[in-house]
Design a protein around this motif. Structure first.
Motif, PDB file in Angstrom:
ATOM      1  N   ILE A  26       0.843  -1.203   0.000  1.00 18.64           N
ATOM      2  CA  ILE A  26       0.000   0.000   0.000  1.00 18.64           C
ATOM      3  C   ILE A  26       0.877   1.251   0.000  1.00 18.64           C
ATOM      4  O   ILE A  26       0.618   2.208  -0.734  1.00 18.64           O
ATOM      5  N   PHE A  27       1.938   1.273   0.800  1.00 20.27           N
ATOM      6  CA  PHE A  27       2.831   2.428   0.827  1.00 20.27           C
ATOM      7  C   PHE A  27       3.564   2.604  -0.503  1.00 20.27           C
ATOM      8  O   PHE A  27       3.772   3.727  -0.968  1.00 20.27           O
ATOM      9  N   LEU A  29       2.431   1.699  -3.463  1.00 23.20           N
ATOM     10  CA  LEU A  29       1.434   2.195  -4.401  1.00 23.20           C
ATOM     11  C   LEU A  29       1.138   3.675  -4.144  1.00 23.20           C
ATOM     12  O   LEU A  29       1.060   4.470  -5.084  1.00 23.20           O
ATOM     13  N   ALA A  30       1.014   4.045  -2.885  1.00 24.58           N
ATOM     14  CA  ALA A  30       0.761   5.452  -2.554  1.00 24.58           C
ATOM     15  C   ALA A  30       1.921   6.330  -2.993  1.00 24.58           C
ATOM     16  O   ALA A  30       1.723   7.441  -3.492  1.00 24.58           O
ATOM     17  N   THR A  31       3.140   5.854  -2.837  1.00 29.57           N
ATOM     18  CA  THR A  31       4.308   6.614  -3.252  1.00 29.57           C
ATOM     19  C   THR A  31       4.311   6.825  -4.762  1.00 29.57           C
ATOM     20  O   THR A  31       4.584   7.930  -5.253  1.00 29.57           O
ATOM     21  N   LYS A  32       3.990   5.770  -5.517  1.00 29.11           N
ATOM     22  CA  LYS A  32       3.939   5.907  -6.977  1.00 29.11           C
ATOM     23  C   LYS A  32       2.858   6.888  -7.403  1.00 29.11           C
ATOM     24  O   LYS A  32       3.067   7.699  -8.313  1.00 29.11           O
ATOM     25  N   LEU A  33       1.703   6.821  -6.750  1.00 26.22           N
ATOM     26  CA  LEU A  33       0.616   7.739  -7.088  1.00 26.22           C
ATOM     27  C   LEU A  33       0.997   9.176  -6.759  1.00 26.22           C
ATOM     28  O   LEU A  33       0.682  10.106  -7.508  1.00 26.22           O
ATOM     29  N   LEU A  34       1.666   9.382  -5.646  1.00 27.10           N
ATOM     30  CA  LEU A  34       2.094  10.738  -5.280  1.00 27.10           C
ATOM     31  C   LEU A  34       3.140  11.276  -6.245  1.00 27.10           C
ATOM     32  O   LEU A  34       3.136  12.462  -6.584  1.00 27.10           O
ATOM     33  N   HIS A  35       4.046  10.395  -6.720  1.00 30.48           N
ATOM     34  CA  HIS A  35       5.037  10.840  -7.703  1.00 30.48           C
ATOM     35  C   HIS A  35       4.372  11.231  -9.021  1.00 30.48           C
ATOM     36  O   HIS A  35       4.805  12.167  -9.683  1.00 30.48           O
ATOM     37  N   LYS A  36       3.301  10.505  -9.377  1.00 31.75           N
ATOM     38  CA  LYS A  36       2.585  10.864 -10.597  1.00 31.75           C
ATOM     39  C   LYS A  36       1.804  12.154 -10.414  1.00 31.75           C
ATOM     40  O   LYS A  36       1.715  12.972 -11.330  1.00 31.75           O
TER      41      LYS A  36
END
Length: 50
Positions: A26-27, A29-36
């Motif tokens: 989950i972390f 995935l959240a990191t990738k979404l925040l980078h996008k």
């Protein structure tokens, strides 16, 4: 034959280990979404001002 404490420990491990990996995923995935969502500027653009 397992003692009650050993059975509890194995049960806890069976629950805690997958939960730990789920939280890590989950972390990630959240990191990738925040980078996008908030892309960082490249270093080449920052160096052009010098």
């Amino acid at each position: 034959m397992l003692t009650a404490a050993t059975a509890k420990a194995l049960t806890m491990m069976g629950i805690a280990l997958p939960t730990m990996f789920a939280v890590i995923l989950i972390f990630m995935l959240a990191t990738k979404l925040l980078h996008k969502a908030f892309p960082a500027e490249s270093e080449e653009l920052e160096g052009d001002d010098d």
